[in-house]
Design a protein around this motif. Sequence first.
Motif, PDB file in Angstrom:
ATOM      1  N   MET A  32     -52.536  12.210 -14.278  1.00  0.00           N
ATOM      2  CA  MET A  32     -51.213  12.829 -14.386  1.00  0.00           C
ATOM      3  C   MET A  32     -50.182  11.824 -14.871  1.00  0.00           C
ATOM      4  O   MET A  32     -49.327  12.140 -15.712  1.00  0.00           O
ATOM      5  N   HIS A  33     -50.241  10.618 -14.326  1.00  0.00           N
ATOM      6  CA  HIS A  33     -49.318   9.560 -14.737  1.00  0.00           C
ATOM      7  C   HIS A  33     -49.435   9.289 -16.233  1.00  0.00           C
ATOM      8  O   HIS A  33     -48.421   9.134 -16.935  1.00  0.00           O
ATOM      9  N   THR A  34     -50.657   9.275 -16.742  1.00  0.00           N
ATOM     10  CA  THR A  34     -50.885   9.047 -18.169  1.00  0.00           C
ATOM     11  C   THR A  34     -50.334  10.197 -19.009  1.00  0.00           C
ATOM     12  O   THR A  34     -49.774   9.979 -20.090  1.00  0.00           O
ATOM     13  N   ALA A  35     -50.481  11.417 -18.512  1.00  0.00           N
ATOM     14  CA  ALA A  35     -50.041  12.587 -19.282  1.00  0.00           C
ATOM     15  C   ALA A  35     -48.530  12.720 -19.335  1.00  0.00           C
ATOM     16  O   ALA A  35     -47.974  13.160 -20.346  1.00  0.00           O
ATOM     17  N   LEU A  36     -47.849  12.353 -18.278  1.00  0.00           N
ATOM     18  CA  LEU A  36     -46.401  12.534 -18.202  1.00  0.00           C
ATOM     19  C   LEU A  36     -45.695  11.506 -19.087  1.00  0.00           C
ATOM     20  O   LEU A  36     -46.009  10.317 -19.041  1.00  0.00           O
ATOM     21  N   PRO A  37     -44.718  11.920 -19.885  1.00  0.00           N
ATOM     22  CA  PRO A  37     -44.052  10.980 -20.793  1.00  0.00           C
ATOM     23  C   PRO A  37     -43.254   9.888 -20.086  1.00  0.00           C
ATOM     24  O   PRO A  37     -43.123   8.785 -20.614  1.00  0.00           O
ATOM     25  N   ASP A  38     -42.688  10.181 -18.920  1.00  0.00           N
ATOM     26  CA  ASP A  38     -41.820   9.223 -18.219  1.00  0.00           C
ATOM     27  C   ASP A  38     -42.124   9.308 -16.732  1.00  0.00           C
ATOM     28  O   ASP A  38     -41.492  10.074 -16.000  1.00  0.00           O
ATOM     29  N   SER A  39     -43.115   8.539 -16.288  1.00  0.00           N
ATOM     30  CA  SER A  39     -43.508   8.635 -14.882  1.00  0.00           C
ATOM     31  C   SER A  39     -43.799   7.271 -14.295  1.00  0.00           C
ATOM     32  O   SER A  39     -44.112   6.313 -15.003  1.00  0.00           O
ATOM     33  N   THR A  40     -43.701   7.227 -12.975  1.00  0.00           N
ATOM     34  CA  THR A  40     -44.095   6.065 -12.174  1.00  0.00           C
ATOM     35  C   THR A  40     -45.237   6.494 -11.271  1.00  0.00           C
ATOM     36  O   THR A  40     -45.194   7.583 -10.694  1.00  0.00           O
ATOM     37  N   LEU A  41     -46.249   5.668 -11.154  1.00  0.00           N
ATOM     38  CA  LEU A  41     -47.378   5.941 -10.273  1.00  0.00           C
ATOM     39  C   LEU A  41     -47.281   5.036  -9.063  1.00  0.00           C
ATOM     40  O   LEU A  41     -47.109   3.824  -9.185  1.00  0.00           O
ATOM     41  N   ARG A  42     -47.408   5.653  -7.882  1.00  0.00           N
ATOM     42  CA  ARG A  42     -47.406   4.873  -6.638  1.00  0.00           C
ATOM     43  C   ARG A  42     -48.634   5.265  -5.808  1.00  0.00           C
ATOM     44  O   ARG A  42     -48.745   6.415  -5.377  1.00  0.00           O
ATOM     45  N   VAL A  43     -49.544   4.326  -5.649  1.00  0.00           N
ATOM     46  CA  VAL A  43     -50.706   4.501  -4.781  1.00  0.00           C
ATOM     47  C   VAL A  43     -50.371   3.865  -3.444  1.00  0.00           C
ATOM     48  O   VAL A  43     -50.077   2.661  -3.381  1.00  0.00           O
ATOM     49  N   ILE A  44     -50.391   4.661  -2.385  1.00  0.00           N
ATOM     50  CA  ILE A  44     -49.963   4.196  -1.073  1.00  0.00           C
ATOM     51  C   ILE A  44     -51.183   3.854  -0.230  1.00  0.00           C
ATOM     52  O   ILE A  44     -51.996   4.726   0.100  1.00  0.00           O
ATOM     53  N   GLU A  45     -51.299   2.586   0.093  1.00  0.00           N
ATOM     54  CA  GLU A  45     -52.415   2.132   0.923  1.00  0.00           C
ATOM     55  C   GLU A  45     -52.242   2.642   2.354  1.00  0.00           C
ATOM     56  O   GLU A  45     -51.140   2.889   2.815  1.00  0.00           O
ATOM     57  N   GLY A  46     -53.380   2.799   3.017  1.00  0.00           N
ATOM     58  CA  GLY A  46     -53.334   3.210   4.420  1.00  0.00           C
ATOM     59  C   GLY A  46     -52.964   4.660   4.607  1.00  0.00           C
ATOM     60  O   GLY A  46     -52.368   5.026   5.631  1.00  0.00           O
ATOM     61  N   ALA A  47     -53.296   5.508   3.628  1.00  0.00           N
ATOM     62  CA  ALA A  47     -52.955   6.928   3.714  1.00  0.00           C
ATOM     63  C   ALA A  47     -54.025   7.732   2.999  1.00  0.00           C
ATOM     64  O   ALA A  47     -54.688   7.245   2.076  1.00  0.00           O
ATOM     65  N   ALA A  48     -54.151   8.995   3.418  1.00  0.00           N
ATOM     66  CA  ALA A  48     -55.067   9.929   2.769  1.00  0.00           C
ATOM     67  C   ALA A  48     -54.253  10.968   2.004  1.00  0.00           C
ATOM     68  O   ALA A  48     -53.527  10.618   1.077  1.00  0.00           O
ATOM     69  N   HIS A  49     -54.313  12.245   2.425  1.00  0.00           N
ATOM     70  CA  HIS A  49     -53.736  13.336   1.644  1.00  0.00           C
ATOM     71  C   HIS A  49     -52.254  13.569   1.941  1.00  0.00           C
ATOM     72  O   HIS A  49     -51.611  14.329   1.221  1.00  0.00           O
ATOM     73  N   MET A  50     -51.704  12.932   2.966  1.00  0.00           N
ATOM     74  CA  MET A  50     -50.313  13.188   3.351  1.00  0.00           C
ATOM     75  C   MET A  50     -49.551  11.873   3.563  1.00  0.00           C
ATOM     76  O   MET A  50     -49.064  11.575   4.658  1.00  0.00           O
TER      77      MET A  50
END
Length: 259
Positions: free
Chosen positions: A219-237
């Motif tokens: 999704m991050h790659t597809a969106l023209p202007d986006s920031t990706l944040r992967v949050i450690e220590g978390a699952a689906h919420m």
Amino acid sequence: MSPFLAYEDKGADLPSVPLVLVHGHPFDRTMWNPQIEKFSATRRVVAPDLRGYGASPVVPGITPLAAFAEDIETLLDDLKVATCVLAGLSMGGQIVMECYARFPDRIRGLVLADTFPAAETQDGKRTRNAMADRLLREGMRGYADEVLEKMVAPYATAEVKAHVHRMMTATPPEGAAAALRGRAERPDYRALLTRVTVPALVVVGADDTYTPVPDAEAMHTALPDSTLRVIEGAAHMPNLERAEEFNEALGALLARVDV
């Protein structure tokens, strides 16, 4: 006329861009409590219960994503929210994508958390419809017990686990089943993402197995202007499991939009 949906509305009459939060399945607006508390100090924050969930009316049958999006647009009209940052998690993220397809001019920024844009597979359709049948037959508790430690990580705090389990077991089975049947027929939003013209934030828990990190990266790659944040220590919420980190990422997007 009174709004159709139950909702939280805090921090009104502030100059910043309003924030509208769309919960996932099978939850309610209280899943956003840490975000409502944090951001209502500086902006208007609206968090509805979707139809079939929380304190909103239950509509049995099939609830397509388009119906959820129409409800949100009507609520924005009722509350006189002209434009907003629209944030959704999981099913809520898919509803946010449907909202952008329908009324992009009202959306100043997007938050897509632990979600994915592709249409359902044939196997997925069968699985969702079978689960809808099961929920109508058995109720929510067995399902909630089974998936709790996929919704949140096994190492999540007891308080977070209890909150998530409580939301799931309080959800009316008819509403949850209708949403499952509607999601089984959802469209493919991948092409839509390439046409988004507003800033976007893509967030995912590092240990999410429902919508894993590669989905967020795509999704991050597809969106023209986006920031990706992967949050450690978390699952689906991650908004509940790691609220401080989630709020930091959301706050950075809101600061961009407010300028």
